[in-house]
Design an enzyme around this catalytic site. Structure first.
Site, PDB file in Angstrom:
ATOM      1  N   SER A   1      72.707  26.242   8.707  1.00 24.80           N
ATOM      2  CA  SER A   1      73.189  26.049  10.086  1.00 24.80           C
ATOM      3  C   SER A   1      72.337  26.936  10.991  1.00 24.80           C
ATOM      4  O   SER A   1      71.696  27.881  10.504  1.00 24.80           O
ATOM      5  CB  SER A   1      74.656  26.496  10.180  1.00 24.80           C
ATOM      6  OG  SER A   1      75.062  26.642  11.529  1.00 24.80           O
TER       7      SER A   1
ATOM      8  N   TYR B   1      81.625  32.328   8.379  1.00 22.10           N
ATOM      9  CA  TYR B   1      80.647  31.224   8.395  1.00 22.10           C
ATOM     10  C   TYR B   1      79.243  31.768   8.624  1.00 22.10           C
ATOM     11  O   TYR B   1      78.291  31.396   7.932  1.00 22.10           O
ATOM     12  CB  TYR B   1      81.061  30.256   9.504  1.00 22.10           C
ATOM     13  CG  TYR B   1      80.304  28.950   9.549  1.00 22.10           C
ATOM     14  CD1 TYR B   1      80.711  27.857   8.777  1.00 22.10           C
ATOM     15  CD2 TYR B   1      79.215  28.772  10.387  1.00 22.10           C
ATOM     16  CE1 TYR B   1      80.035  26.641   8.833  1.00 22.10           C
ATOM     17  CE2 TYR B   1      78.539  27.576  10.458  1.00 22.10           C
ATOM     18  CZ  TYR B   1      78.960  26.511   9.672  1.00 22.10           C
ATOM     19  OH  TYR B   1      78.281  25.304   9.745  1.00 22.10           O
TER      20      TYR B   1
END
Ligand code: NAD
Length: 256
Positions: free
Chosen positions: A138, A151
């Site tokens: 990401s 995350y």
């Protein structure tokens, strides 16, 4: 291009994983799908492209499940040629309030599963001297956002693990690279849009604009199909010497 290759795509019953599975199936790879939800629909979508698709329901947060999936895939296909580590979850919350079990689940599913799947995929790739490992990280593997500590930590870990995997196999036909998307309109992001819409008292469409304006200069979502095309490139001969990159497709998010 990928006829005769077996591709295992984790978390491929929806969103980015399903799009990558379809892009690889269009190149004639045999696909092993994984994930929860509407499994039959995902298998049907891949088969509709004329490709072969099977499914394993391993929970990527559980190392024993991952090992069982590899036993099954190895016995049926003689190994995984293309591994796409894509399964992932999100939880948005400040650190002091972050539920401990959510932290553990995010690290297990978003980071540790990449280690487990990679260590189990490598032996058969090394025996064939060919393999592709594609880690869906990401932009949060490269930069942080508030309230996404688990995350961000997991995705930074995935980018590091990508580099280590690439280096350990650098003189072989096995490459490992990461894809770092910005916003992609999938169920994972739809939840965040709904939460923002509720918090701001605006419509979903307005919340989408706020999300994009905050981070993405292009004001556009990256599409899952665009990410599928990048995965196909990583599998191509042209990418034989692309090793350990973290390639962002993020509308300029990280360029700022
Ligand atoms: P999604 O929610 O549509 O898909 C997630 C997939 O993972 C689903 O198939 C789900 O069933 C599966 N999954 C969840 N927990 C699992 C588990 N324990 N075991 C096996 N499968 C599990 O989300 P998405 O947006 O397509 O996300 C896919 C990947 O892309 C994730 O790693 C995510 O972090 C990453 N990503 C997404 C975006 C985005 O904007 N959507 C941006 C950057 C990175």
């Amino acid at each position: 291009m990928l006829k005769g290759k077996t591709a295992l795509v984790t978390g491929s019953t929806s969103g980015i994983g399903l799009a990558i599975a379809k892009a690889l199936a269009a190149q004639r790879a045999s696909i092993v799908l994984n994930g929860f939800g509407d499994v039959d629909a995902a298998v049907a979508e891949v088969r509709a492209l004329g490709g072969s698709a099977s499914y394993h329901g391993a929970d990527m947060g559980r190392p024993a499940d991952i090992a069982a999936m590899f036993d099954d895939v190895n016995s049926r296909f003689g190994g995984v040629d293309i591994l796409v580590n894509n399964a992932g979850i999100q939880h948005v919350c400040r650190i002091e309030d972050f539920p401990v079990e959510r932290w553990d689940a995010i690290v297990a599913i978003n980071l540790s599963s990449v280690f487990h799947a990679t260590r189990l995929a490598l032996p058969s790739m090394q025996a064939k001297n060919w393999g592709r490992i594609i880690n869906v990280a990401s932009v949060h593997g490269l930069v942080a956002s508030a309230e996404k500590s688990a995350y961000v930590a997991a995705k930074h870990g995935v980018v590091g693990l990508t580099k280590a995997t690439a280096l350990e196999n650098a003189t072989s036909g096995i490459t490992c690279n990461a894809i770092c998307p910005g916003w992609v309109l999938t169920p994972l992001v739809q939840k965040q849009i709904a939460a923002k819409a509720a918090a701001l008292g605006v419509s979903d469409a307005q919340a989408q604009k706020v999300l994009l304006r905050d981070k993405e200069p292009s004001m556009q979502f990256t599409t899952a199909e665009e990410l599928g095309a990048l995965a196909v490139f990583f599998c191509s001969a042209a990418a034989n010497n692309v090793r350990g990159v973290a390639w962002n497709m993020d509308g300029g998010w990280v360029a700022q």
